[in-house]
Design a protein around this motif. Structure first.
Motif, PDB file in Angstrom:
ATOM      1  N   GLY A  59       0.799  -1.217   0.000  1.00  0.00           N
ATOM      2  CA  GLY A  59       0.000   0.000   0.000  1.00  0.00           C
ATOM      3  C   GLY A  59       0.833   1.267   0.000  1.00  0.00           C
ATOM      4  O   GLY A  59       0.296   2.365  -0.150  1.00  0.00           O
ATOM      5  N   GLU A  60       2.129   1.106   0.156  1.00  0.00           N
ATOM      6  CA  GLU A  60       3.016   2.272   0.231  1.00  0.00           C
ATOM      7  C   GLU A  60       3.537   2.720  -1.120  1.00  0.00           C
ATOM      8  O   GLU A  60       4.103   3.798  -1.240  1.00  0.00           O
ATOM      9  CB  GLU A  60       4.196   1.962   1.161  1.00  0.00           C
ATOM     10  N   ASP A  61       3.385   1.871  -2.151  1.00  0.00           N
ATOM     11  CA  ASP A  61       3.902   2.273  -3.450  1.00  0.00           C
ATOM     12  C   ASP A  61       2.854   2.028  -4.526  1.00  0.00           C
ATOM     13  O   ASP A  61       2.167   1.016  -4.542  1.00  0.00           O
ATOM     14  CB  ASP A  61       5.198   1.529  -3.796  1.00  0.00           C
ATOM     15  N   THR A  62       2.742   2.991  -5.411  1.00  0.00           N
ATOM     16  CA  THR A  62       1.809   2.869  -6.523  1.00  0.00           C
ATOM     17  C   THR A  62       2.369   1.865  -7.519  1.00  0.00           C
ATOM     18  O   THR A  62       3.567   1.819  -7.757  1.00  0.00           O
ATOM     19  CB  THR A  62       1.624   4.236  -7.214  1.00  0.00           C
ATOM     20  N   LEU A  63       1.500   1.074  -8.106  1.00  0.00           N
ATOM     21  CA  LEU A  63       1.912   0.208  -9.204  1.00  0.00           C
ATOM     22  C   LEU A  63       2.487   1.094 -10.290  1.00  0.00           C
ATOM     23  O   LEU A  63       1.844   2.062 -10.706  1.00  0.00           O
ATOM     24  CB  LEU A  63       0.696  -0.547  -9.755  1.00  0.00           C
ATOM     25  N   SER A  64       3.686   0.819 -10.722  1.00  0.00           N
ATOM     26  CA  SER A  64       4.345   1.671 -11.704  1.00  0.00           C
ATOM     27  C   SER A  64       3.450   1.918 -12.906  1.00  0.00           C
ATOM     28  O   SER A  64       3.078   0.985 -13.626  1.00  0.00           O
ATOM     29  CB  SER A  64       5.663   1.030 -12.148  1.00  0.00           C
ATOM     30  N   GLY A  65       3.085   3.176 -13.098  1.00  0.00           N
ATOM     31  CA  GLY A  65       2.266   3.558 -14.240  1.00  0.00           C
ATOM     32  C   GLY A  65       0.764   3.452 -14.014  1.00  0.00           C
ATOM     33  O   GLY A  65      -0.012   3.997 -14.793  1.00  0.00           O
ATOM     34  N   TYR A  66       0.346   2.760 -12.982  1.00  0.00           N
ATOM     35  CA  TYR A  66      -1.085   2.599 -12.717  1.00  0.00           C
ATOM     36  C   TYR A  66      -1.591   3.749 -11.833  1.00  0.00           C
ATOM     37  O   TYR A  66      -0.815   4.508 -11.272  1.00  0.00           O
ATOM     38  CB  TYR A  66      -1.374   1.269 -12.032  1.00  0.00           C
ATOM     39  N   LYS A  67      -2.905   3.821 -11.667  1.00  0.00           N
ATOM     40  CA  LYS A  67      -3.519   4.890 -10.881  1.00  0.00           C
ATOM     41  C   LYS A  67      -3.716   4.521  -9.419  1.00  0.00           C
ATOM     42  O   LYS A  67      -4.183   5.340  -8.643  1.00  0.00           O
ATOM     43  CB  LYS A  67      -4.887   5.245 -11.488  1.00  0.00           C
ATOM     44  N   ILE A  68      -3.388   3.265  -9.047  1.00  0.00           N
ATOM     45  CA  ILE A  68      -3.633   2.769  -7.690  1.00  0.00           C
ATOM     46  C   ILE A  68      -2.415   1.993  -7.186  1.00  0.00           C
ATOM     47  O   ILE A  68      -1.496   1.710  -7.951  1.00  0.00           O
ATOM     48  CB  ILE A  68      -4.884   1.854  -7.648  1.00  0.00           C
ATOM     49  N   THR A  69      -2.443   1.649  -5.911  1.00  0.00           N
ATOM     50  CA  THR A  69      -1.359   0.841  -5.346  1.00  0.00           C
ATOM     51  C   THR A  69      -1.650  -0.652  -5.530  1.00  0.00           C
ATOM     52  O   THR A  69      -2.772  -1.045  -5.833  1.00  0.00           O
ATOM     53  CB  THR A  69      -1.192   1.108  -3.832  1.00  0.00           C
ATOM     54  N   ARG A  70      -0.634  -1.449  -5.293  1.00  0.00           N
ATOM     55  CA  ARG A  70      -0.820  -2.901  -5.355  1.00  0.00           C
ATOM     56  C   ARG A  70      -1.858  -3.349  -4.323  1.00  0.00           C
ATOM     57  O   ARG A  70      -2.676  -4.224  -4.585  1.00  0.00           O
ATOM     58  CB  ARG A  70       0.505  -3.606  -5.087  1.00  0.00           C
ATOM     59  N   LEU A  71      -1.799  -2.780  -3.135  1.00  0.00           N
ATOM     60  CA  LEU A  71      -2.778  -3.127  -2.109  1.00  0.00           C
ATOM     61  C   LEU A  71      -4.188  -2.793  -2.576  1.00  0.00           C
ATOM     62  O   LEU A  71      -5.110  -3.603  -2.418  1.00  0.00           O
ATOM     63  CB  LEU A  71      -2.472  -2.405  -0.798  1.00  0.00           C
ATOM     64  N   GLU A  72      -4.375  -1.620  -3.137  1.00  0.00           N
ATOM     65  CA  GLU A  72      -5.711  -1.232  -3.610  1.00  0.00           C
ATOM     66  C   GLU A  72      -6.217  -2.189  -4.686  1.00  0.00           C
ATOM     67  O   GLU A  72      -7.403  -2.526  -4.717  1.00  0.00           O
ATOM     68  CB  GLU A  72      -5.688   0.205  -4.134  1.00  0.00           C
ATOM     69  N   HIS A  73      -5.328  -2.645  -5.537  1.00  0.00           N
ATOM     70  CA  HIS A  73      -5.732  -3.613  -6.566  1.00  0.00           C
ATOM     71  C   HIS A  73      -6.225  -4.910  -5.920  1.00  0.00           C
ATOM     72  O   HIS A  73      -7.270  -5.441  -6.292  1.00  0.00           O
ATOM     73  CB  HIS A  73      -4.566  -3.902  -7.513  1.00  0.00           C
TER      74      HIS A  73
END
Length: 200
Positions: free
Chosen positions: A43-57
Motif C-alpha cells: 500500500g506504500e507504493d503505486t503500481l508503476s504507471g497505474y492509478k492505484i497501489t498494489r494493495l488497492e488492486h
C-alpha cells in the motif's frame, strides 16, 4: 534457547528434528501477520504507471469477489493473487500461488498460479505477443474459472474511483485460511472445480 546439534543437515538426529518441528510452530502461526505486513507494504507504493497501489488492486479484486457471493477461498485468493509482486515481479503469479497453496482449494491456487498468462488476452497484442497463450490450458478443468477470475475480478480492479472494502474487513478471513492445517485433503479438494459464483 535450545539448538540442534548438527552443522550439516545430514548429521541431524531425531531429537534435533523433533526440536525443530516444535520450534517452528510459533513461526508458522504468524504467517497471517507476515501476509498483512506485506500487504501494507504494497500500500506504500503505486503500481508503476497505474492509478492505484498494489494493495488497492488486491482490495478491489477481493471486494468484487465478496460482493458477488464468493466463498472464503476465492475472496482470500483474490486478495492475495498478486502478493508475490514485490519479490517475484517476473513470476508473481506462481509465487503468489505457492503462498496460498497449502491452505486453499486446489482450484483457487491453480487460478492464481495461471492468472498471469490468462490476463495476456487483454494486452499481449500491444507487444506483439500471443494473447491466446492461455489456450494451451483450454482442456483444463479450471480454465473457465481462471478466465472468469481475470474478467470479473482482476482486470477490472485498477479503478481509483471504485469503493472497495478496507483491509481490516478481510483480516478474519485471511486468519481463518492460514490457521488451517497445511495440505489438508478436505481443504485442497483436488479434482474439484466449483467455478466462480454465478452472476445474478
Amino acid at each position: 534457547m535450545k539448538t540442534v546439534s548438527f552443522t550439516q543437515m545430514k548429521n541431524g538426529t531425531k531429537q534435533d528434528y523433533d526440536l525443530l518441528a516444535e520450534a517452528e510452530k510459533p513461526y508458522h502461526g504468524l504467517t497471517a501477520d507476515r501476509i498483512f505486513a506485506e500487504l501494507r507494504r504494497q500500500g506504500e507504493d503505486t503500481l508503476s504507471g497505474y492509478k492505484i497501489t498494489r494493495l488497492e488492486h488486491g482490495l478491489q479484486s477481493a471486494t468484487r469477489a465478496r460482493r458477488e457471493g464468493a466463498d472464503i477461498d476465492w475472496i482470500v485468493g483474490a486478495l492475495l493473487h498478486d502478493v508475490g509482486d514485490g519479490l517475484a515481479p517476473q513470476n508473481h503469479d506462481r509465487f503468489s500461488a505457492e503462498v496460498i497453496r497449502p491452505f486453499v482449494r486446489d482450484e483457487v491456487a491453480w487460478v492464481v498460479e495461471h492468472h498471469g498468462i490468462f490476463q495476456m488476452i487483454y494486452y499481449a497484442h500491444h507487444y506483439g505477443w500471443d494473447g491466446n497463450a492461455r489456450d494451451r490450458f483450454k482442456d483444463h478443468m479450471h480454465f473457465q474459472a481462471c478466465a472468469d477470475f481475470c474478467e470479473r475480478w482482476d482486470q477490472s480492479s485498477f479503478d481509483p474511483d471504485y469503493e472497495y472494502d478496507p483491509l481490516e474487513s478481510f483480516e478474519p478471513l485471511v486468519r481463518d485460511v492460514f490457521a488451517r492445517k497445511a495440505y489438508d485433503p478436505s481443504v485442497l479438494q483436488t479434482g474439484v472445480s466449483k467455478g466462480l459464483p454465478p452472476l445474478s
